[in-house]
Motif scaffolding. Structure first.
Motif, mmCIF file in Angstrom:
data_model
loop_
_atom_site.group_PDB
_atom_site.id
_atom_site.type_symbol
_atom_site.label_atom_id
_atom_site.label_comp_id
_atom_site.label_asym_id
_atom_site.label_seq_id
_atom_site.Cartn_x
_atom_site.Cartn_y
_atom_site.Cartn_z
ATOM 1 N N GLY A 1 -16.606 11.559 16.016
ATOM 2 C CA GLY A 1 -15.209 11.529 16.434
ATOM 3 C C GLY A 1 -14.641 10.123 16.348
ATOM 4 O O GLY A 1 -15.380 9.145 16.321
ATOM 5 N N ILE A 2 -13.313 10.036 16.258
ATOM 6 C CA ILE A 2 -12.697 8.709 16.288
ATOM 7 C C ILE A 2 -11.573 8.680 17.321
ATOM 8 O O ILE A 2 -11.105 9.726 17.778
ATOM 9 C CB ILE A 2 -12.132 8.266 14.916
ATOM 10 C CG1 ILE A 2 -10.985 9.174 14.482
ATOM 11 C CG2 ILE A 2 -13.215 8.200 13.860
ATOM 12 C CD1 ILE A 2 -10.219 8.589 13.302
ATOM 13 N N VAL B 1 -9.166 11.492 18.845
ATOM 14 C CA VAL B 1 -8.517 11.362 20.155
ATOM 15 C C VAL B 1 -7.348 10.407 19.990
ATOM 16 O O VAL B 1 -7.521 9.294 19.494
ATOM 17 C CB VAL B 1 -9.503 10.822 21.209
ATOM 18 C CG1 VAL B 1 -8.768 10.473 22.508
ATOM 19 C CG2 VAL B 1 -10.624 11.828 21.464
ATOM 20 N N LEU B 2 -6.171 10.859 20.388
ATOM 21 C CA LEU B 2 -4.993 9.991 20.341
ATOM 22 C C LEU B 2 -4.517 9.774 21.760
ATOM 23 O O LEU B 2 -4.339 10.743 22.515
ATOM 24 C CB LEU B 2 -3.860 10.642 19.522
ATOM 25 C CG LEU B 2 -4.191 10.956 18.059
ATOM 26 C CD1 LEU B 2 -4.550 12.423 17.891
ATOM 27 C CD2 LEU B 2 -3.017 10.601 17.175
ATOM 28 N N ALA B 3 -4.297 8.519 22.134
ATOM 29 C CA ALA B 3 -3.847 8.243 23.495
ATOM 30 C C ALA B 3 -3.138 6.918 23.542
ATOM 31 O O ALA B 3 -3.395 6.033 22.726
ATOM 32 C CB ALA B 3 -5.037 8.240 24.447
ATOM 33 N N ASP B 4 -2.231 6.801 24.530
ATOM 34 C CA ASP B 4 -1.597 5.497 24.706
ATOM 35 C C ASP B 4 -2.449 4.609 25.606
ATOM 36 O O ASP B 4 -2.306 3.399 25.603
ATOM 37 C CB ASP B 4 -0.154 5.634 25.226
ATOM 38 C CG ASP B 4 -0.064 6.359 26.564
ATOM 39 O OD1 ASP B 4 1.006 6.318 27.197
ATOM 40 O OD2 ASP B 4 -1.073 6.963 26.977
ATOM 41 N N ARG B 5 -3.331 5.248 26.395
ATOM 42 C CA ARG B 5 -4.184 4.461 27.279
ATOM 43 C C ARG B 5 -5.637 4.879 27.171
ATOM 44 O O ARG B 5 -5.960 6.075 27.133
ATOM 45 C CB ARG B 5 -3.744 4.648 28.723
ATOM 46 C CG ARG B 5 -2.376 4.097 28.975
ATOM 47 C CD ARG B 5 -2.270 3.732 30.421
ATOM 48 N NE ARG B 5 -1.096 4.306 31.025
ATOM 49 C CZ ARG B 5 -0.764 4.147 32.281
ATOM 50 N NH1 ARG B 5 -1.547 3.461 33.094
ATOM 51 N NH2 ARG B 5 0.322 4.692 32.748
ATOM 52 N N PHE B 6 -6.487 3.865 27.121
ATOM 53 C CA PHE B 6 -7.925 4.114 27.102
ATOM 54 C C PHE B 6 -8.541 3.423 28.304
ATOM 55 O O PHE B 6 -7.901 2.567 28.935
ATOM 56 C CB PHE B 6 -8.534 3.573 25.803
ATOM 57 C CG PHE B 6 -8.234 4.441 24.605
ATOM 58 C CD1 PHE B 6 -7.038 4.301 23.915
ATOM 59 C CD2 PHE B 6 -9.128 5.411 24.192
ATOM 60 C CE1 PHE B 6 -6.739 5.114 22.830
ATOM 61 C CE2 PHE B 6 -8.848 6.231 23.103
ATOM 62 C CZ PHE B 6 -7.641 6.080 22.418
ATOM 63 N N THR B 7 -9.801 3.788 28.597
ATOM 64 C CA THR B 7 -10.501 3.116 29.692
ATOM 65 C C THR B 7 -10.452 1.617 29.456
ATOM 66 O O THR B 7 -10.590 1.174 28.321
ATOM 67 C CB THR B 7 -11.955 3.623 29.796
ATOM 68 O OG1 THR B 7 -12.628 2.949 30.851
ATOM 69 C CG2 THR B 7 -12.744 3.414 28.508
ATOM 70 N N PRO B 8 -10.254 0.752 30.462
ATOM 71 C CA PRO B 8 -10.192 1.050 31.889
ATOM 72 C C PRO B 8 -8.778 1.295 32.433
ATOM 73 O O PRO B 8 -8.554 1.101 33.623
ATOM 74 C CB PRO B 8 -10.768 -0.225 32.510
ATOM 75 C CG PRO B 8 -10.291 -1.314 31.587
ATOM 76 C CD PRO B 8 -10.216 -0.705 30.214
ATOM 77 N N ASN B 9 -7.865 1.715 31.598
ATOM 78 C CA ASN B 9 -6.481 1.859 32.051
ATOM 79 C C ASN B 9 -6.011 3.292 32.240
ATOM 80 O O ASN B 9 -4.806 3.546 32.290
ATOM 81 C CB ASN B 9 -5.546 1.151 31.052
ATOM 82 C CG ASN B 9 -5.858 -0.326 30.994
ATOM 83 O OD1 ASN B 9 -6.008 -0.962 32.027
ATOM 84 N ND2 ASN B 9 -6.014 -0.849 29.792
ATOM 85 N N SER C 1 -13.946 14.275 27.517
ATOM 86 C CA SER C 1 -14.963 15.328 27.677
ATOM 87 C C SER C 1 -14.699 16.448 26.681
ATOM 88 O O SER C 1 -15.624 16.950 26.033
ATOM 89 C CB SER C 1 -14.935 15.906 29.097
ATOM 90 O OG SER C 1 -15.191 14.910 30.047
ATOM 91 N N THR C 2 -13.429 16.821 26.565
ATOM 92 C CA THR C 2 -13.078 17.911 25.662
ATOM 93 C C THR C 2 -13.384 17.511 24.216
ATOM 94 O O THR C 2 -13.930 18.292 23.439
ATOM 95 C CB THR C 2 -11.591 18.284 25.820
ATOM 96 O OG1 THR C 2 -11.334 18.525 27.214
ATOM 97 C CG2 THR C 2 -11.242 19.520 25.023
ATOM 98 N N ALA C 3 -13.045 16.280 23.859
ATOM 99 C CA ALA C 3 -13.311 15.812 22.493
ATOM 100 C C ALA C 3 -14.803 15.824 22.194
ATOM 101 O O ALA C 3 -15.231 16.265 21.116
ATOM 102 C CB ALA C 3 -12.746 14.406 22.321
ATOM 103 N N ALA D 1 -13.542 21.550 29.810
ATOM 104 C CA ALA D 1 -13.724 21.194 28.393
ATOM 105 C C ALA D 1 -14.440 22.327 27.660
ATOM 106 O O ALA D 1 -14.087 22.671 26.523
ATOM 107 C CB ALA D 1 -14.524 19.906 28.263
ATOM 108 N N LEU D 2 -15.432 22.925 28.322
ATOM 109 C CA LEU D 2 -16.155 24.029 27.681
ATOM 110 C C LEU D 2 -15.245 25.240 27.494
ATOM 111 O O LEU D 2 -15.312 25.938 26.485
ATOM 112 C CB LEU D 2 -17.396 24.384 28.507
ATOM 113 C CG LEU D 2 -18.518 23.344 28.422
ATOM 114 C CD1 LEU D 2 -19.611 23.622 29.475
ATOM 115 C CD2 LEU D 2 -19.154 23.318 27.034
ATOM 116 N N ASP D 3 -14.374 25.480 28.467
ATOM 117 C CA ASP D 3 -13.410 26.579 28.306
ATOM 118 C C ASP D 3 -12.454 26.262 27.156
ATOM 119 O O ASP D 3 -12.097 27.142 26.359
ATOM 120 C CB ASP D 3 -12.615 26.801 29.602
ATOM 121 C CG ASP D 3 -13.330 27.742 30.566
ATOM 122 O OD1 ASP D 3 -12.704 28.167 31.560
ATOM 123 O OD2 ASP D 3 -14.519 28.059 30.322
#
Lengths: 344, 384
Positions: free
Chosen positions: B214-215, B88-96, B72-74, B364-366
């Protein structure tokens, strides 16, 4: 005593059940037989969405409002029972929307949590300026009718699939009391100019994110002729069409198009719903339900037909009344002088 | 000397297979950037040279975390600040992600130290954003739709209305007739809120992020300073991960265990006010919960069945256990990380506990406002 119920929709089966419940011990060798050309899932009751909701206004017919309430309270009582899902009974809330301001409906004190819609809710439905929210019940024919048949079969009620051509035919075979629950085709057994088909067509879709019924009311177009969306346990029912005098049970492409366009206007997410199939049925429309006994030359007949688009909604109250009329017949037969009337 | 990483694309998410420690850097270009840069590490000390072509340089924002708060923030940043490139950098993406297991009913309890008006703004902005989706053709696709039901209390509570009662679509007290179904409960609230199902909503957000340029990169971020070498602003939405990433010991896992069953006749949610028992019907099944400590699934099922006897006819679909990013209050504020004597701004947006989905868009808006502040404070030669 042989009692024949003609018709195996919700009216026929529930009337048979009610009479059995109340009289099988009081009347020696009471035997109930159900005759019908169509059984579940082929009946009108099977195609209906199954939402408990009468027409908005009873126009002074407080008896029908009483029967509607009796049905609601009766079904509500089954909610917490282990059989509720087998019977097809569950709660559902939703929206009744009117294009113009309208008085509160006759069922406002029967349903749960009835209230006016707030502006924010009405903003979700452009074109509708007024409406109500309430929690009502679903009673799905496709579950309820098999449950009723099972209940009756377990108690020895016999079922015969055939079209009865006349009351006389049954009387000749030895039937003593006839219960006429023949719905829209009652006119074939006894002409009734007040009874007409109110053809409806619905589209069954898969849209499992929809959790509320949405019913619209357009007083110029008349009842059921403006869109409605009723989620059920297996699919969502999308309608509405109400064509008085149309006997066709064939699905019409033109009706499908009209229903679909209007429903998508009302609920835009239907755009991504999966359309399953259409179904058409004939509501047994009458100015009021015909629920009375008639003494014919061969014996008594109890008429219980003409429930329009609210058969499931009103069925139990009518079954109770039909059973009461049956009681009157039993009492009359006990009176010695009335056995003369029978031959009259 | 540079090391090129092998880059694989899977479901639109770039997976990087080499690490940067002790090696020269390969800068990952934003999706629509007209150039890609492979720069020896030494050049990074000469910061101003980076900005010699202002027309070509975009401010690089890294969002850590791809749960509902991260995505949401991204999206909010990518859509509001087109001169920023958002990764966006993450070790887990949907659905995890943790968000994927949540039932997603918009509902919140009150945090002790955040001003109520701010919490209400978080709730309202999220609700209004989701209501737009719920009343659009995309409701089914995005998994965002209206849900009505009841919250029941064993005793009449002192506060009969929560701070968000006027934010949801409708809110009222249950009538006696409605309470009859729950004989051990003396008070109840009836309301219509929104259910936001992340297994559908997160992919929908991802598409929206991509549309905004975004990526997403599959990478476990373990060091914010290292991230600060590659990005101009860091937005930390790492949820429970903040405990390790920042050493924030206020973040603690709050275990949630839920069952999912097939019971398509259930149309209303039922929640017991203590939060330990709830029934949330969704588009693909009904979520039964829940617990804050280890408990057996049978116990959850029994508690729910007592409230809703028809569950006896339900078919089990599965179980799920998740760890909510518990914290006394969510942390939505600015910080920074020191990178070779520079300060790289960090905006924190984590610690939403069990209310991540409910507060996602509002926080996210804040966070966006805080990112704007950071950008406005950059030295002139460092700006566009």
């Amino acid at each position: 005593m042989r009692v024949a119920v003609i018709g195996a929709g919700v009216i026929g089966l529930s009337t048979a059940q009610c009479i059995y419940e109340r009289y099988h011990s009081a009347v020696s060798s009471l035997s109930i037989e159900v005759y019908a050309d169509r059984f579940t899932p082929q009946t009108t009751s099977d195609g209906a969405a199954g939402l408990w909701q009468p027409y908005l206004y009873d126009n002074g017919n407080t008896l029908e409002t009483k029967w509607n309430k009796e049905t609601f309270d009766y079904l509500l009582g089954f909610l917490n029972s282990p059989d509720s899902i087998k019977m097809g009974i569950f709660l559902q809330s939703g929206y009744n929307l009117c294009s113009d301001p309208a008085p509160d409906p006759s069922f406002r004190d029967i349903v749960l949590g009835f209230r006016q819609l707030a502006k924010r809710e009405l903003d979700l439905f452009p074109g509708y300026s007024h409406g109500w929210f309430n929690t009502a019940l679903m009673i799905e024919g496709k579950s309820y009718l098999p449950w009723l048949m099972n209940w009756l079969k377990q108690r020895g009620v016999k079922f015969y699939q055939r079209k009865v051509s006349s009351f006389q035919e049954l009387a000749d075979s030895g039937v003593e009391v006839i219960i006429n629950c023949t719905g829209v085709r009652s006119g074939e057994l006894q002409p009734d100019p007040e009874l007409k088909p109110g053809r409806g067509q619905i589209i069954k879709v898969s849209a499992p994110w929809l959790k509320h019924f949405i019913l619209t009311h357009n007083f110029k177009k008349g009842v059921y002729n403006s869109p409605y969306i009723i989620p059920g346990s297996r699919h969502v029912t999308v309608g509405g069409v109400f064509q008085l005098g149309n006997w066709s049970e064939q699905n019409s492409t033109a009706d499908h198009k009209k229903i679909w366009e209007e429903a998508c206007s009302l609920e835009p997410s239907l755009k991504h719903a999966r359309v399953m199939e259409d179904w058409s049925g004939l509501r047994p429309v009458r100015s009021r339900v015909r629920l009375e006994r008639e003494m014919m030359q061969f014996g008594p007949v109890i008429h219980n037909y003409g429930h329009g688009g609210y058969g499931l909604t009103i069925h139990w109250g009518c079954a109770l009344e039909a059973a009461r009329l049956f009681g009157e017949i039993i009492d009359a037969l006990k009176e010695p002088c009335l056995s003369d009337l029978k031959e009259h | 000397m540079t090391v090129t990483s092998s880059v694989q694309w899977r479901m639109g998410i770039q997976t990087r297979s080499s690490s940067f420690k002790g090696m020269s850097l390969t800068v990952t270009p934003p999706a629509h950037s007209p150039f890609s840069t492979q720069v020896p590490r030494s050049l990074l000390f000469v910061a101003p040279f980076w900005y010699c072509c202002p027309a070509m340089h975009r401010v690089k924002v890294a969002v850590v975390g791809a749960g509902v708060v991260g995505l949401s923030t991204a999206v909010v940043i990518a859509e509001a600040l087109p001169h920023c490139s958002v990764t966006v950098l993450a070790d887990r993406f949907t659905p995890n992600t943790t968000s994927d297991g949540a039932a997603g009913i918009l509902f919140a309890s009150q945090f002790p130290d955040v001003p109520v008006e701010q919490q209400r703004r978080w709730f309202k902005r999220t609700f209004d954003h989701l209501l737009l989706i719920a009343s659009s053709p995309e409701a089914g696709v995005a998994g965002v739709f209206l849900s009505s039901g009841w919250q029941i209390f064993r005793e009449v509570p002192p506060e009969k209305k929560p701070y968000w009662s006027d934010c949801v679509l409708s809110f009222g007290t249950m009538t006696d007739a409605e309470l009859k179904r729950f004989p051990q409960y003396k008070f109840g609230q009836a309301f219509t809120t929104i259910k936001c199902e992340c297994p559908s909503y997160l992919p929908w957000l991802q598409k929206r992020l991509e549309k905004a340029g975004g990526i997403m990169i599959h990478e476990k971020v373990t060091d914010l300073a290292e991230l600060g070498l590659r990005y101009d602003v860091i937005v930390n939405c790492s949820g429970l991960g903040s405990r390790e990433l920042l050493g924030d010991e206020d973040v603690h896992p709050v275990r949630g265990q839920v069952l999912r069953v097939h019971a398509p006749w259930l149309q209303h949610f039922v929640r017991v006010a203590d939060g330990h028992t709830y029934i949330y019907p969704g588009a693909g099944g009904v979520t039964l919960g829940g617990t804050r400590q280890a408990a057996d699934s049978q116990a959850i099922f029994e508690r729910c069945r007592r409230l809703e006897p028809s569950l006896g006819s339900a078919r089990p679909l599965g179980e799920w256990v998740g760890l909510r990013p518990g914290r006394r209050n969510p942390r939505v504020e600015r910080g920074h990380v020191r990178v070779h004597g520079r300060r790289v701004p960090v905006v924190h947006n984590y610690g939403h506990g069990g209310w991540g989905i409910t507060l996602s868009w509002g926080t996210a808006l804040d966070a966006l406002d805080l990112v704007r502040q950071c950008l406005n404070e950059r030295p002139p030669e460092a700006r566009l």
